[in-house]
Design a protein around this motif. Structure first.
Motif, PDB file in Angstrom:
ATOM      1  N   GLY A   5      50.526 -24.723 -57.873  1.00 36.33           N
ATOM      2  CA  GLY A   5      50.225 -23.551 -57.060  1.00 36.33           C
ATOM      3  C   GLY A   5      48.987 -23.735 -56.210  1.00 36.33           C
ATOM      4  N   LYS A   6      47.934 -24.255 -56.813  1.00 39.10           N
ATOM      5  CA  LYS A   6      46.678 -24.469 -56.089  1.00 39.10           C
ATOM      6  C   LYS A   6      46.849 -25.522 -54.990  1.00 39.10           C
ATOM      7  N   THR A   7      47.527 -26.624 -55.318  1.00 37.87           N
ATOM      8  CA  THR A   7      47.774 -27.680 -54.338  1.00 37.87           C
ATOM      9  C   THR A   7      48.613 -27.152 -53.176  1.00 37.87           C
ATOM     10  N   LEU A   8      49.622 -26.372 -53.488  1.00 38.88           N
ATOM     11  CA  LEU A   8      50.472 -25.808 -52.443  1.00 38.88           C
ATOM     12  C   LEU A   8      49.691 -24.830 -51.565  1.00 38.88           C
ATOM     13  N   LEU A   9      48.832 -24.030 -52.163  1.00 36.45           N
ATOM     14  CA  LEU A   9      48.000 -23.101 -51.390  1.00 36.45           C
ATOM     15  C   LEU A   9      47.100 -23.845 -50.402  1.00 36.45           C
ATOM     16  N   GLU A  10      46.545 -24.973 -50.817  1.00 30.39           N
ATOM     17  CA  GLU A  10      45.704 -25.772 -49.917  1.00 30.39           C
ATOM     18  C   GLU A  10      46.506 -26.241 -48.708  1.00 30.39           C
ATOM     19  N   ARG A  11      47.730 -26.711 -48.934  1.00 31.95           N
ATOM     20  CA  ARG A  11      48.598 -27.154 -47.834  1.00 31.95           C
ATOM     21  C   ARG A  11      48.990 -25.977 -46.938  1.00 31.95           C
ATOM     22  N   ILE A  12      49.244 -24.821 -47.528  1.00 31.57           N
ATOM     23  CA  ILE A  12      49.598 -23.626 -46.743  1.00 31.57           C
ATOM     24  C   ILE A  12      48.442 -23.253 -45.826  1.00 31.57           C
ATOM     25  N   ARG A  13      47.238 -23.297 -46.343  1.00 26.34           N
ATOM     26  CA  ARG A  13      46.060 -22.968 -45.513  1.00 26.34           C
ATOM     27  C   ARG A  13      45.896 -23.972 -44.373  1.00 26.34           C
ATOM     28  N   GLU A  14      46.148 -25.250 -44.658  1.00 19.20           N
ATOM     29  CA  GLU A  14      46.086 -26.266 -43.606  1.00 19.20           C
ATOM     30  C   GLU A  14      47.127 -25.986 -42.526  1.00 19.20           C
ATOM     31  N   GLU A  15      48.338 -25.647 -42.953  1.00 14.98           N
ATOM     32  CA  GLU A  15      49.419 -25.362 -42.012  1.00 14.98           C
ATOM     33  C   GLU A  15      49.080 -24.146 -41.151  1.00 14.98           C
ATOM     34  N   LYS A  16      48.518 -23.131 -41.785  1.00 12.47           N
ATOM     35  CA  LYS A  16      48.136 -21.913 -41.065  1.00 12.47           C
ATOM     36  C   LYS A  16      47.069 -22.226 -40.026  1.00 12.47           C
ATOM     37  N   SER A  17      46.135 -23.114 -40.354  1.00 13.14           N
ATOM     38  CA  SER A  17      45.059 -23.440 -39.419  1.00 13.14           C
ATOM     39  C   SER A  17      45.578 -24.151 -38.169  1.00 13.14           C
ATOM     40  N   LYS A  18      46.746 -24.802 -38.274  1.00 14.14           N
ATOM     41  CA  LYS A  18      47.349 -25.454 -37.112  1.00 14.14           C
ATOM     42  C   LYS A  18      47.984 -24.437 -36.175  1.00 14.14           C
ATOM     43  N   ALA A  19      48.288 -23.236 -36.715  1.00 17.14           N
ATOM     44  CA  ALA A  19      48.870 -22.134 -35.942  1.00 17.14           C
ATOM     45  C   ALA A  19      50.152 -22.535 -35.217  1.00 17.14           C
ATOM     46  N   VAL A  20      51.005 -23.288 -35.909  1.00 18.29           N
ATOM     47  CA  VAL A  20      52.312 -23.631 -35.362  1.00 18.29           C
ATOM     48  C   VAL A  20      53.349 -22.792 -36.111  1.00 18.29           C
ATOM     49  N   TYR A  21      54.017 -21.917 -35.379  1.00 19.02           N
ATOM     50  CA  TYR A  21      54.988 -21.018 -35.996  1.00 19.02           C
ATOM     51  C   TYR A  21      56.367 -21.651 -36.055  1.00 19.02           C
ATOM     52  N   SER A  22      57.061 -21.428 -37.162  1.00 19.40           N
ATOM     53  CA  SER A  22      58.452 -21.866 -37.243  1.00 19.40           C
ATOM     54  C   SER A  22      59.343 -20.841 -36.557  1.00 19.40           C
ATOM     55  N   TYR A  30      56.000 -22.070 -41.523  1.00 18.45           N
ATOM     56  CA  TYR A  30      56.901 -22.741 -42.461  1.00 18.45           C
ATOM     57  C   TYR A  30      56.247 -24.029 -42.935  1.00 18.45           C
ATOM     58  N   LEU A  31      56.312 -24.250 -44.233  1.00 19.44           N
ATOM     59  CA  LEU A  31      55.774 -25.478 -44.811  1.00 19.44           C
ATOM     60  C   LEU A  31      56.813 -26.088 -45.725  1.00 19.44           C
ATOM     61  N   GLN A  32      57.045 -27.372 -45.551  1.00 14.00           N
ATOM     62  CA  GLN A  32      57.854 -28.142 -46.488  1.00 14.00           C
ATOM     63  C   GLN A  32      56.943 -29.238 -47.003  1.00 14.00           C
ATOM     64  N   HIS A  33      56.807 -29.306 -48.324  1.00 18.17           N
ATOM     65  CA  HIS A  33      55.819 -30.219 -48.898  1.00 18.17           C
ATOM     66  C   HIS A  33      56.310 -30.779 -50.227  1.00 18.17           C
ATOM     67  N   GLN A  34      56.103 -32.062 -50.427  1.00 19.26           N
ATOM     68  CA  GLN A  34      56.491 -32.743 -51.660  1.00 19.26           C
ATOM     69  C   GLN A  34      55.261 -32.920 -52.548  1.00 19.26           C
ATOM     70  N   ILE A  35      55.376 -32.521 -53.822  1.00 19.78           N
ATOM     71  CA  ILE A  35      54.341 -32.785 -54.824  1.00 19.78           C
ATOM     72  C   ILE A  35      55.065 -33.356 -56.037  1.00 19.78           C
ATOM     73  N   ASP A  36      54.719 -34.562 -56.411  1.00 22.62           N
ATOM     74  CA  ASP A  36      55.393 -35.262 -57.509  1.00 22.62           C
ATOM     75  C   ASP A  36      56.905 -35.260 -57.251  1.00 22.62           C
ATOM     76  N   ASP A  37      57.682 -34.773 -58.212  1.00 21.79           N
ATOM     77  CA  ASP A  37      59.145 -34.760 -58.086  1.00 21.79           C
ATOM     78  C   ASP A  37      59.680 -33.442 -57.528  1.00 21.79           C
ATOM     79  N   PHE A  38      58.815 -32.635 -56.926  1.00 23.79           N
ATOM     80  CA  PHE A  38      59.239 -31.312 -56.445  1.00 23.79           C
ATOM     81  C   PHE A  38      59.047 -31.174 -54.938  1.00 23.79           C
TER      82      PHE A  38
END
Length: 171
Positions: A5-22, A30-38
């Protein structure tokens, strides 16, 4: 233990800072992100210091199950785990449908929150024992239709929800 959850939140904040809307019309990120096997898919409208306006969250484990009996047993275990452990949202969850032929389970929050002529509820769909999809709906009695709406979650609840979902998928 990994805090997904914490790792995903960090990536979400990074994505938001880019201000690119899906979806620039509705201003969804929109964020698609791989962490380990997920593999995580998150669509959100806004994230702030204390909360996130979530459209949906999908989690898929990269190691699919092949045996139908194993998948159906895992679905039973996952449904029970959701009902037992996801008790920190507005409503608890109940099994709505178990489709053993298509290897899916659908849960909804119950009782749904009612306001004026609408009902609001969360929905979780489990697929083949290795995928989970989470979102919120509104049913309008006036218009007799369902509409997907955003969930307003605190950062703490979002992080906990992601971690619980991953642990449930791990088995």
């Amino acid at each position: 233990m990994m805090n997904y959850g914490k790792t995903l939140l960090e990536r979400i904040r990074e994505e938001k800072s880019k201000a690119v809307y899906s979806d620039s019309k509705n201003k969804f990120f929109y964020l698609q992100h791989q962490i380990d096997d997920f593999q995580f898919q998150v669509r959100f409208k806004e994230i702030e210091k204390y909360g996130i306006l979530l459209d949906y969250l999908a989690i898929h484990c990269q190691k699919p199950l092949m045996d139908v009996s194993v998948i159906n047993r895992r679905l039973d275990e996952q449904v029970a785990a959701i009902q037992e452990r996801i008790t920190f949202l507005l409503e608890d969850f109940r099994l709505l449908e178990m489709d053993r032929q298509n290897k899916k389970a659908q849960l909804r929050s119950y009782p749904p929150y009612s306001q004026e002529n609408s009902k609001f509820y969360y929905e979780i769909v489990l697929d083949e024992g290795c995928s989970l999809h989470f979102q919120r709906y509104e049913y309008s009695r006036d218009h007799r239709r369902y509409e997907k709406i955003t969930s307003q979650l605190t950062i703490e609840i979002f992080e906990r929800l992601v971690n619980e979902f991953v642990n449930i998928l791990k088995g």
